[in-house]
Design a protein around this motif. Structure first.
Motif, PDB file in Angstrom:
ATOM      1  N   LYS A  73       0.831  -1.196   0.000  1.00  0.00           N
ATOM      2  CA  LYS A  73       0.000   0.000   0.000  1.00  0.00           C
ATOM      3  C   LYS A  73       0.868   1.249   0.000  1.00  0.00           C
ATOM      4  CE  LYS A  73      -3.921  -2.208   2.042  1.00  0.00           C
ATOM      5  NZ  LYS A  73      -4.847  -2.375   3.109  1.00  0.00           N
ATOM      6  N   LYS A  74       2.048   1.141   0.619  1.00  0.00           N
ATOM      7  CA  LYS A  74       2.983   2.254   0.705  1.00  0.00           C
ATOM      8  C   LYS A  74       4.328   1.781   0.152  1.00  0.00           C
ATOM      9  CE  LYS A  74       5.247   5.298   3.951  1.00  0.00           C
ATOM     10  NZ  LYS A  74       5.654   5.514   5.320  1.00  0.00           N
ATOM     11  N   PRO A  75       4.990   2.598  -0.694  1.00  0.00           N
ATOM     12  CA  PRO A  75       6.276   2.183  -1.254  1.00  0.00           C
ATOM     13  C   PRO A  75       7.334   1.954  -0.173  1.00  0.00           C
ATOM     14  CG  PRO A  75       5.460   4.160  -2.357  1.00  0.00           C
ATOM     15  CD  PRO A  75       4.575   3.916  -1.176  1.00  0.00           C
ATOM     16  N   ILE A  76       8.229   1.022  -0.443  1.00  0.00           N
ATOM     17  CA  ILE A  76       9.402   0.810   0.400  1.00  0.00           C
ATOM     18  C   ILE A  76      10.582   1.364  -0.373  1.00  0.00           C
ATOM     19  CG2 ILE A  76      10.922  -0.890   1.482  1.00  0.00           C
ATOM     20  CD1 ILE A  76       8.480  -2.783   1.596  1.00  0.00           C
ATOM     21  N   ILE A  77      11.246   2.357   0.207  1.00  0.00           N
ATOM     22  CA  ILE A  77      12.357   3.025  -0.455  1.00  0.00           C
ATOM     23  C   ILE A  77      13.607   2.835   0.393  1.00  0.00           C
ATOM     24  CG2 ILE A  77      13.244   5.227  -1.331  1.00  0.00           C
ATOM     25  CD1 ILE A  77      10.300   6.202  -1.413  1.00  0.00           C
ATOM     26  N   THR A  78      14.694   2.353  -0.240  1.00  0.00           N
ATOM     27  CA  THR A  78      15.959   2.202   0.476  1.00  0.00           C
ATOM     28  C   THR A  78      17.110   2.724  -0.379  1.00  0.00           C
ATOM     29  OG1 THR A  78      16.380  -0.042  -0.362  1.00  0.00           O
ATOM     30  CG2 THR A  78      15.175   0.132   1.721  1.00  0.00           C
ATOM     31  N   VAL A  79      18.170   3.131   0.305  1.00  0.00           N
ATOM     32  CA  VAL A  79      19.432   3.479  -0.344  1.00  0.00           C
ATOM     33  C   VAL A  79      20.499   2.637   0.336  1.00  0.00           C
ATOM     34  CG1 VAL A  79      21.134   5.276  -0.827  1.00  0.00           C
ATOM     35  CG2 VAL A  79      18.710   5.839  -0.815  1.00  0.00           C
ATOM     36  N   ASN A  80      21.135   1.776  -0.422  1.00  0.00           N
ATOM     37  CA  ASN A  80      22.143   0.844   0.110  1.00  0.00           C
ATOM     38  C   ASN A  80      21.623   0.089   1.335  1.00  0.00           C
ATOM     39  OD1 ASN A  80      23.769   1.667  -1.941  1.00  0.00           O
ATOM     40  ND2 ASN A  80      25.416   2.422  -0.662  1.00  0.00           N
ATOM     41  N   GLY A  81      20.348  -0.300   1.268  1.00  0.00           N
ATOM     42  CA  GLY A  81      19.745  -1.107   2.326  1.00  0.00           C
ATOM     43  C   GLY A  81      19.203  -0.325   3.508  1.00  0.00           C
ATOM     44  N   ILE A  82      19.365   0.990   3.502  1.00  0.00           N
ATOM     45  CA  ILE A  82      18.880   1.834   4.604  1.00  0.00           C
ATOM     46  C   ILE A  82      17.526   2.418   4.208  1.00  0.00           C
ATOM     47  CG2 ILE A  82      19.341   3.895   5.980  1.00  0.00           C
ATOM     48  CD1 ILE A  82      22.341   3.337   5.518  1.00  0.00           C
ATOM     49  N   ASN A  83      16.523   2.219   5.071  1.00  0.00           N
ATOM     50  CA  ASN A  83      15.170   2.707   4.785  1.00  0.00           C
ATOM     51  C   ASN A  83      15.118   4.223   4.710  1.00  0.00           C
ATOM     52  OD1 ASN A  83      13.828   0.227   4.613  1.00  0.00           O
ATOM     53  ND2 ASN A  83      13.614   0.117   6.829  1.00  0.00           N
TER      54      ASN A  83
ATOM     55  N   LEU B 193      22.748  11.669  -1.463  1.00  0.00           N
ATOM     56  CA  LEU B 193      23.798  12.685  -1.454  1.00  0.00           C
ATOM     57  C   LEU B 193      24.886  12.362  -0.433  1.00  0.00           C
ATOM     58  CD1 LEU B 193      21.706  15.952  -1.873  1.00  0.00           C
ATOM     59  CD2 LEU B 193      23.301  14.952  -3.522  1.00  0.00           C
ATOM     60  N   GLN B 194      24.504  11.821   0.737  1.00  0.00           N
ATOM     61  CA  GLN B 194      25.489  11.418   1.742  1.00  0.00           C
ATOM     62  C   GLN B 194      26.430  10.351   1.183  1.00  0.00           C
ATOM     63  OE1 GLN B 194      22.670  10.411   4.958  1.00  0.00           O
ATOM     64  NE2 GLN B 194      24.099  11.496   6.314  1.00  0.00           N
ATOM     65  N   PHE B 195      25.863   9.314   0.566  1.00  0.00           N
ATOM     66  CA  PHE B 195      26.688   8.250  -0.010  1.00  0.00           C
ATOM     67  C   PHE B 195      27.580   8.795  -1.126  1.00  0.00           C
ATOM     68  CE2 PHE B 195      23.483   5.318   1.850  1.00  0.00           C
ATOM     69  CZ  PHE B 195      24.356   4.493   2.535  1.00  0.00           C
ATOM     70  N   THR B 196      27.043   9.700  -1.927  1.00  0.00           N
ATOM     71  CA  THR B 196      27.813  10.295  -3.018  1.00  0.00           C
ATOM     72  C   THR B 196      29.006  11.078  -2.463  1.00  0.00           C
ATOM     73  OG1 THR B 196      25.830  10.456  -4.386  1.00  0.00           O
ATOM     74  CG2 THR B 196      27.690  11.831  -5.023  1.00  0.00           C
TER      75      THR B 196
ATOM     76  N   ASP C 149      38.251  10.662  -4.399  1.00  0.00           N
ATOM     77  CA  ASP C 149      38.807  11.405  -5.524  1.00  0.00           C
ATOM     78  C   ASP C 149      39.130  10.528  -6.728  1.00  0.00           C
ATOM     79  OD1 ASP C 149      39.489  13.785  -6.753  1.00  0.00           O
ATOM     80  OD2 ASP C 149      41.601  13.585  -6.214  1.00  0.00           O
ATOM     81  N   LYS C 150      38.267   9.556  -6.992  1.00  0.00           N
ATOM     82  CA  LYS C 150      38.405   8.727  -8.186  1.00  0.00           C
ATOM     83  C   LYS C 150      37.063   8.075  -8.475  1.00  0.00           C
ATOM     84  CE  LYS C 150      39.862   4.466  -5.974  1.00  0.00           C
ATOM     85  NZ  LYS C 150      40.738   3.337  -6.035  1.00  0.00           N
ATOM     86  N   PHE C 151      36.911   7.593  -9.692  1.00  0.00           N
ATOM     87  CA  PHE C 151      35.704   6.859 -10.024  1.00  0.00           C
ATOM     88  C   PHE C 151      35.784   5.505  -9.340  1.00  0.00           C
ATOM     89  CE2 PHE C 151      36.134   9.808 -13.619  1.00  0.00           C
ATOM     90  CZ  PHE C 151      34.902  10.426 -13.537  1.00  0.00           C
ATOM     91  N   SER C 152      34.665   5.024  -8.847  1.00  0.00           N
ATOM     92  CA  SER C 152      34.659   3.795  -8.061  1.00  0.00           C
ATOM     93  C   SER C 152      33.663   2.791  -8.614  1.00  0.00           C
ATOM     94  CB  SER C 152      34.280   4.140  -6.615  1.00  0.00           C
ATOM     95  OG  SER C 152      34.111   2.977  -5.843  1.00  0.00           O
ATOM     96  N   LYS C 153      33.955   1.519  -8.402  1.00  0.00           N
ATOM     97  CA  LYS C 153      33.014   0.456  -8.782  1.00  0.00           C
ATOM     98  C   LYS C 153      31.976   0.233  -7.689  1.00  0.00           C
ATOM     99  CE  LYS C 153      36.248  -1.900 -11.781  1.00  0.00           C
ATOM    100  NZ  LYS C 153      37.240  -2.943 -11.864  1.00  0.00           N
ATOM    101  N   LYS C 154      32.125   0.935  -6.572  1.00  0.00           N
ATOM    102  CA  LYS C 154      31.138   0.817  -5.496  1.00  0.00           C
ATOM    103  C   LYS C 154      29.817   1.419  -5.983  1.00  0.00           C
ATOM    104  CE  LYS C 154      34.587   1.379  -1.869  1.00  0.00           C
ATOM    105  NZ  LYS C 154      35.092   2.318  -0.860  1.00  0.00           N
ATOM    106  N   LEU C 155      28.752   0.693  -5.749  1.00  0.00           N
ATOM    107  CA  LEU C 155      27.442   1.153  -6.203  1.00  0.00           C
ATOM    108  C   LEU C 155      26.671   1.847  -5.089  1.00  0.00           C
ATOM    109  CD1 LEU C 155      26.131  -1.945  -8.190  1.00  0.00           C
ATOM    110  CD2 LEU C 155      27.113   0.147  -9.111  1.00  0.00           C
TER     111      LEU C 155
END
Length: 130
Positions: free
Chosen positions: A11-21, A33-36, A43-49
């Motif tokens: 009924k209500k969306p579940i929204i997470t960023v890297n597993g955090i609600n 923005l915090q994760f970014t 100071d480099k491009f990362s494979k971390k998602l």
């Protein structure tokens, strides 16, 4: 990576960023923005998602990965960043599923800022990375 997951029972969306609600879309923006900012400290491009996951009764099943834009030119000042970006793009273009099919299909979205000089540079560039 953005994952939209259709769940007609919710009924209500579940929204997470890297597993955090996340409480709502505003909280989603702030956490992303915090994760970014944390990744930018390296100071480099990362494979971390950074994975944004939205499970809702109003979305289709869809997953996509947003990579940084391609870098043009041969300026030595940006050579290291360009090399990192090429490596990152190449990595994701070659990720496969268990059945050996490619997991990601490249979709090029470009800004139409220099249309009269563009000679399909971006498409040729990605072709060379594959």
């Amino acid at each position: 990576r953005f994952k939209l997951i259709s769940n007609l029972k919710l009924k209500k969306p579940i929204i997470t960023v890297n597993g955090i609600n996340c409480d709502d879309e505003s909280d989603l923006t702030n956490k992303t923005l915090q994760f970014t900012k944390e990744l930018e400290k390296e100071d480099k491009f990362s494979k971390k998602l950074i994975e944004v996951r939205i499970e809702s009764n109003q979305v289709p099943d869809l997953t996509f990965l947003d990579l940084p834009g391609l870098m043009r030119g041969s300026n030595s000042e940006f050579a290291a960043a360009k090399s990192q970006l090429d490596e990152l793009t190449t990595h994701y273009l070659h990720v496969t599923n268990e059945d050996d099919t490619y997991r990601y299909i490249p979709i090029l979205v470009r800004e139409p800022v220099d249309v009269e000089h563009d000679e399909h540079f971006e498409v040729k560039y990605i072709d060379n990375l594959v």
